[in-house]
Design an enzyme around this catalytic site. Structure first.
Site, PDB file in Angstrom:
ATOM      1  N   GLU A  12       0.837  -1.208   0.000  1.00 24.91           N
ATOM      2  CA  GLU A  12       0.000   0.000   0.000  1.00 24.91           C
ATOM      3  C   GLU A  12       0.867   1.251   0.000  1.00 24.91           C
ATOM      4  OE1 GLU A  12      -3.161  -0.083   2.880  1.00 24.91           O
ATOM      5  OE2 GLU A  12      -3.843  -2.033   2.226  1.00 24.91           O
ATOM      6  N   HIS A  51      -9.321   9.808   2.029  1.00 24.75           N
ATOM      7  CA  HIS A  51      -8.926   8.667   1.206  1.00 24.75           C
ATOM      8  C   HIS A  51      -9.144   9.045  -0.249  1.00 24.75           C
ATOM      9  CE1 HIS A  51      -8.340   4.728  -0.396  1.00 24.75           C
ATOM     10  NE2 HIS A  51      -7.992   4.297   0.792  1.00 24.75           N
ATOM     11  N   ARG A 105      -1.375   8.955   0.780  1.00 23.16           N
ATOM     12  CA  ARG A 105      -2.765   9.351   0.507  1.00 23.16           C
ATOM     13  C   ARG A 105      -2.970  10.842   0.341  1.00 23.16           C
ATOM     14  NH1 ARG A 105      -5.713   5.230   4.713  1.00 23.16           N
ATOM     15  NH2 ARG A 105      -5.143   3.445   3.458  1.00 23.16           N
ATOM     16  N   HIS A 165     -11.670  10.167   5.745  1.00 22.91           N
ATOM     17  CA  HIS A 165     -11.444   8.748   6.024  1.00 22.91           C
ATOM     18  C   HIS A 165     -10.988   8.466   7.452  1.00 22.91           C
ATOM     19  CE1 HIS A 165     -10.602   4.629   5.083  1.00 22.91           C
ATOM     20  NE2 HIS A 165      -9.304   4.750   5.267  1.00 22.91           N
ATOM     21  N   ARG A 198      -1.362   9.360   8.689  1.00 20.29           N
ATOM     22  CA  ARG A 198      -1.356   7.947   9.069  1.00 20.29           C
ATOM     23  C   ARG A 198      -0.908   7.100   7.889  1.00 20.29           C
ATOM     24  NH1 ARG A 198      -5.545   3.439   8.693  1.00 20.29           N
ATOM     25  NH2 ARG A 198      -6.384   4.782   7.078  1.00 20.29           N
TER      26      ARG A 198
HETATM   27  C1  LIG Z   1     -13.951   1.903   4.938  1.00 20.75           C
HETATM   28  C2  LIG Z   1     -12.749   1.863   5.841  1.00 20.75           C
HETATM   29  C3  LIG Z   1     -11.673   1.054   5.511  1.00 20.75           C
HETATM   30  C4  LIG Z   1     -10.554   1.006   6.332  1.00 20.75           C
HETATM   31  N1  LIG Z   1      -9.519   0.153   6.022  1.00 20.75           N
HETATM   32  C5  LIG Z   1      -8.475   0.041   6.884  1.00 20.75           C
HETATM   33  C6  LIG Z   1      -7.455  -0.932   6.671  1.00 20.75           C
HETATM   34  O1  LIG Z   1      -7.485  -1.701   5.728  1.00 20.75           O
HETATM   35  N2  LIG Z   1      -6.426  -0.992   7.568  1.00 20.75           N
HETATM   36  C7  LIG Z   1      -6.336  -0.169   8.660  1.00 20.75           C
HETATM   37  O2  LIG Z   1      -5.397  -0.267   9.443  1.00 20.75           O
HETATM   38  N3  LIG Z   1      -7.323   0.746   8.885  1.00 20.75           N
HETATM   39  C8  LIG Z   1      -8.377   0.854   8.046  1.00 20.75           C
HETATM   40  N4  LIG Z   1      -9.363   1.775   8.293  1.00 20.75           N
HETATM   41  C9  LIG Z   1      -9.307   2.551   9.542  1.00 20.75           C
HETATM   42  C10 LIG Z   1      -9.658   1.620  10.691  1.00 20.75           C
HETATM   43  O3  LIG Z   1     -10.680   0.752  10.286  1.00 20.75           O
HETATM   44  C11 LIG Z   1     -10.104   2.384  11.908  1.00 20.75           C
HETATM   45  O4  LIG Z   1      -9.219   3.416  12.198  1.00 20.75           O
HETATM   46  C12 LIG Z   1     -10.148   1.446  13.114  1.00 20.75           C
HETATM   47  O5  LIG Z   1     -10.912   0.316  12.798  1.00 20.75           O
HETATM   48  C13 LIG Z   1     -10.724   2.168  14.309  1.00 20.75           C
HETATM   49  O6  LIG Z   1     -10.947   1.236  15.310  1.00 20.75           O
HETATM   50  P1  LIG Z   1     -11.553   1.704  16.702  1.00 20.75           P
HETATM   51  O7  LIG Z   1     -11.727   0.478  17.511  1.00 20.75           O
HETATM   52  O8  LIG Z   1     -10.746   2.805  17.244  1.00 20.75           O
HETATM   53  O9  LIG Z   1     -12.967   2.361  16.300  1.00 20.75           O
HETATM   54  P2  LIG Z   1     -14.210   1.724  15.532  1.00 20.75           P
HETATM   55  O10 LIG Z   1     -13.862   0.456  14.863  1.00 20.75           O
HETATM   56  O11 LIG Z   1     -14.796   2.792  14.705  1.00 20.75           O
HETATM   57  O12 LIG Z   1     -15.221   1.405  16.713  1.00 20.75           O
HETATM   58  C14 LIG Z   1     -15.830   2.443  17.452  1.00 20.75           C
HETATM   59  C15 LIG Z   1     -16.908   1.841  18.309  1.00 20.75           C
HETATM   60  O13 LIG Z   1     -17.396   2.804  19.231  1.00 20.75           O
HETATM   61  C16 LIG Z   1     -18.811   2.779  19.243  1.00 20.75           C
HETATM   62  N5  LIG Z   1     -19.295   4.079  19.688  1.00 20.75           N
HETATM   63  C17 LIG Z   1     -19.065   5.294  19.128  1.00 20.75           C
HETATM   64  N6  LIG Z   1     -19.687   6.257  19.826  1.00 20.75           N
HETATM   65  C18 LIG Z   1     -20.325   5.649  20.859  1.00 20.75           C
HETATM   66  C19 LIG Z   1     -21.147   6.098  21.910  1.00 20.75           C
HETATM   67  N7  LIG Z   1     -21.490   7.397  22.052  1.00 20.75           N
HETATM   68  N8  LIG Z   1     -21.631   5.193  22.781  1.00 20.75           N
HETATM   69  C20 LIG Z   1     -21.345   3.891  22.660  1.00 20.75           C
HETATM   70  N9  LIG Z   1     -20.588   3.395  21.652  1.00 20.75           N
HETATM   71  C21 LIG Z   1     -20.079   4.265  20.772  1.00 20.75           C
HETATM   72  C22 LIG Z   1     -19.180   2.421  17.821  1.00 20.75           C
HETATM   73  O14 LIG Z   1     -20.500   1.965  17.731  1.00 20.75           O
HETATM   74  C23 LIG Z   1     -18.124   1.355  17.535  1.00 20.75           C
HETATM   75  O15 LIG Z   1     -18.515   0.124  18.083  1.00 20.75           O
HETATM   76  C24 LIG Z   1     -10.494   1.826   7.485  1.00 20.75           C
HETATM   77  C25 LIG Z   1     -11.569   2.652   7.810  1.00 20.75           C
HETATM   78  C26 LIG Z   1     -12.695   2.672   7.002  1.00 20.75           C
HETATM   79  C27 LIG Z   1     -13.830   3.552   7.378  1.00 20.75           C
END
Ligand SMILES: Cc1cc2nc3c(=O)[nH]c(=O)nc-3n(C[C@H](O)[C@H](O)[C@H](O)COP(=O)(O)OP(=O)(O)OC[C@H]3O[C@@H](n4cnc5c(N)ncnc54)[C@H](O)[C@@H]3O)c2cc1C
Length: 561
Positions: free
Chosen positions: A131, A247, A293, A354, A389
């Site tokens: 990537e 993105h 990116r 993104h 990032r």
């Molecule tokens: C389409 C897409 C593709 C991606 N591809 C990649 C990839 O290939 N590789 C990579 O490293 N990163 C990728 N990313 C980025 C990566 O997915 C995210 O940065 C990472 O998954 C974030 O994880 P997290 O656990 O911090 O948050 P999230 O996975 O977003 O989880 C947040 C959680 O908090 C909960 N929440 C939010 N607010 C509240 C509230 N007020 N009360 C209760 N619950 C709440 C949500 O419901 C969710 O369950 C991608 C992102 C997207 C959008």
């Protein structure tokens, strides 16, 4: 600055004597990769409650496609992964954090495999994609382009089966409860049970990012910056929110959601072209389609402007027959839903918001500036990303800091013992005499303004206008006490949009994903610093702090940083 936004400590009214209570050791807010990994680690020594606002599987993690960056075998080296991460961070990454994350990566991949994750293999080894910004093919993936879904499947199965973890779904966390400056729990709203108060020795924020502040985003509907805004209201230090990663390639079909076309597609040889098939990336960067990116997003933006078109295209028609559908089954299916056959047709794309690069400041243990509160994942600012990032480093960050925060929280809960009676907290905001705005309409207008003025290109004029209009809306939206998640989400997005615009207006240079047309170059003399934001009565208190907070001694206990 908007005093109404600054003076608002809680979004909801509550009285400890009137609401149901629940006591536990550790609360985790969010069920993405960071939250679930934290919960599993904390449950090694404590009882854990995971609070998540939708179904547990709804998260950015669940839709992550490309994969997880990890050095899994020679000739790739930790030093190279660290160097690539540091280069992309443009002078603001914390080298010690980067070294640690990179070196821990392989053990996290192996652990997930032991727990049942089916990563793609090539011969005897894990398959690895390439990537943008990476000097080697080191992105481990699952089911081609469904890496996040596979990880969530495994983590969720394990968390659900764990005797010390409970998961409350459809439970919206409205605000962190603080007693004498210490975070002691959370006030929530459940679809069925209404308001509740949960108390814990330690709370871990794992609520993800705020992509929904923009009209066009790859982020799922849950990404409304709630955790950032909750932490802001509770008084935590937020950092570098001006860095929002766009993105470059999201599917452009008017009226449809901006689905991501993974960077790995360009890693496999896809070309960015105009309708006539002409490539343009070489004119912007010698790395062409594989430039980082921010460079590709700005290049596309420039082409859209110069040619007055709404989108450019990804061309994969030259790849050997069958390769695309096999390597990227989800994207292939998505394109076909819109009658686009990648082997035959060009794929229309344009950039979308993104990733939230900045966040709640944490030390290497996940401690925030508030005692009792840890943060992990996209909501946190750990020092890993600096001003940008590197692709596929964020799932990795969620695993590394999720586990660390969970272990620390579990250990502290065991040492400190449980809160056994609630402190006498209450909050009562009187009815506001100001007229009411249509909150739904405000949200859409906010997303448009942010995309137009605080997106890939920014300027003092447009950011100033953005701050003014958000402050105006805030006077009519932040003064109300609402009772529905969508309304709290809009209040949170207004708060975080103001932080993004304020940070962007403060940073008078261009660095990483922050590009100012009026200050188009990087200025290390004045701006190799972080932009720190904190709630103040007048609105937002802005300060700069030296880069690499991790170079200072971390607090190492839970007294706050
Ligand atoms: C389409 C897409 C593709 C991606 N591809 C990649 C990839 O290939 N590789 C990579 O490293 N990163 C990728 N990313 C980025 C990566 O997915 C995210 O940065 C990472 O998954 C974030 O994880 P997290 O656990 O911090 O948050 P999230 O996975 O977003 O989880 C947040 C959680 O908090 C909960 N929440 C939010 N607010 C509240 C509230 N007020 N009360 C209760 N619950 C709440 C949500 O419901 C969710 O369950 C991608 C992102 C997207 C959008």
């Amino acid at each position: 600055m908007s005093s109404v936004l600054g003076s608002r400590r809680y979004l909801t009214n509550f009285d400890v004597h009137r609401l149901p209570h629940l006591f536990t050791d550790v609360i985790v807010i969010g069920s993405g990769i960071a939250g679930l990994r934290a919960a599993l680690a904390a449950a090694e020594s404590a009882d854990v409650l995971v609070v998540t606002k939708s179904e547990a599987a709804q998260s950015a993690t669940n839709v992550a496609q490309g994969g997880i960056a990890a050095v899994m075998q020679a000739p790739d080296r930790f030093e190279d992964h660290a160097r690539d991460t540091l280069t992309v961070s443009e002078g603001l990454g914390d080298e010690r954090v980067i070294q640690r994350v990179v070196r821990e990566a392989p053990e996290h991949i192996r652990e997930l495999q032991e727990w049942g994750a089916q990563f793609d293999v090539a011969g005897d080894h894990l398959a690895r994609g390439r990537e943008g910004g990476h000097s080697a093919a080191r992105v481990v993936h699952a089911h081609g382009d469904a890496t996040g879904r596979e990880i969530i499947r495994v983590l969720l199965e394990r968390a659900r089966a764990h005797p010390r973890i409970r998961i409350f779904e459809r439970c919206f966390s409205i605000d962190l409860l603080t007693d004498d400056g210490r975070v002691v729990g959370v006030v929530t709203h459940h679809q069925k049970y209404g308001h509740q108060m949960f108390w814990a020795t330690t709370t871990i924020l794992a609520t993800g990012g705020a992509g929904r502040a923009f009209r066009e985003t790859t982020n799922p509907p849950v990404a409304t910056g709630d955790g950032l805004a909750m932490a802001f209201r509770a008084g935590a230090l937020l950092r570098d929110l001006e860095f929002v990663q766009f993105h470059p390639t999201t599917l452009y079909i008017a009226g449809a959601a901006r689905a991501l076309i993974s960077e790995a597609v360009r890693g496999e040889g896809a070309r960015l072209v105009h309708r006539d098939g002409r490539r343009f990336m070489d004119a912007y960067d010698p790395r062409g389609e594989l430039a980082p990116r921010d460079i590709v997003s700005r290049a596309i933006n420039a082409e859209l402007k110069n040619r007055n078109v709404s989108h450019v295209y990804l061309d994969v028609r030259h790849l050997p027959s069958g390769t695309f559908a096999k390597r990227f089954p989800t994207i292939d299916r998505l394109c076909r839903e819109f009658d686009i056959h990648p082997e035959r047709d060009l794929i229309p794309v344009r950039p979308s918001a993104h990733y939230t690069v900045g966040g709640v400041v944490t030390n290497p243990d996940g401690d925030t500036s508030l005692p009792g509160l840890l943060a992990a994942g996209e909501v946190a600012s750990t020092g890993l990303h600096g001003a940008n990032r590197l692709a596929s480093n964020s799932l990795l960050e969620g695993l590394v800091f999720g586990r660390r925060a969970g272990l620390v929280a579990g250990r502290r809960a065991a040492e400190r013992g449980r809160i056994d009676h609630p402190p006498a907290l209450s909050h009562l905001l009187p009815q506001s005499p100001r007229t009411a705005l249509d909150v739904h309409d405000v949200l859409h207008s906010l997303q448009s303004v942010m995309s137009r003025n605080a997106g890939i290109e920014r300027s003092a004029d447009r950011l100033g206008e953005t701050v003014e209009i958000i402050e105006f809306w805030s006077r009519y939206v932040m003064d109300k006490v609402f009772d529905m998640p969508e309304q709290w989400e809009t209040q949170n997005l207004l708060t975080i949009a103001l932080c993004i615009a304020t940070g962007a207006a403060t940073r008078c240079e261009s660095r990483g994903v922050h590009f100012r047309v009026d200050f188009p170059t990087r200025d290390d003399e004045h701006w190799r610093v972080h932009v720190d934001l904190r709630r103040a009565d007048h609105g937002i208190q802005v300060a700069t702090s030296p880069r690499a907070a991790g170079e200072e001694d971390p607090p190492g206990d839970d007294t706050g940083m």
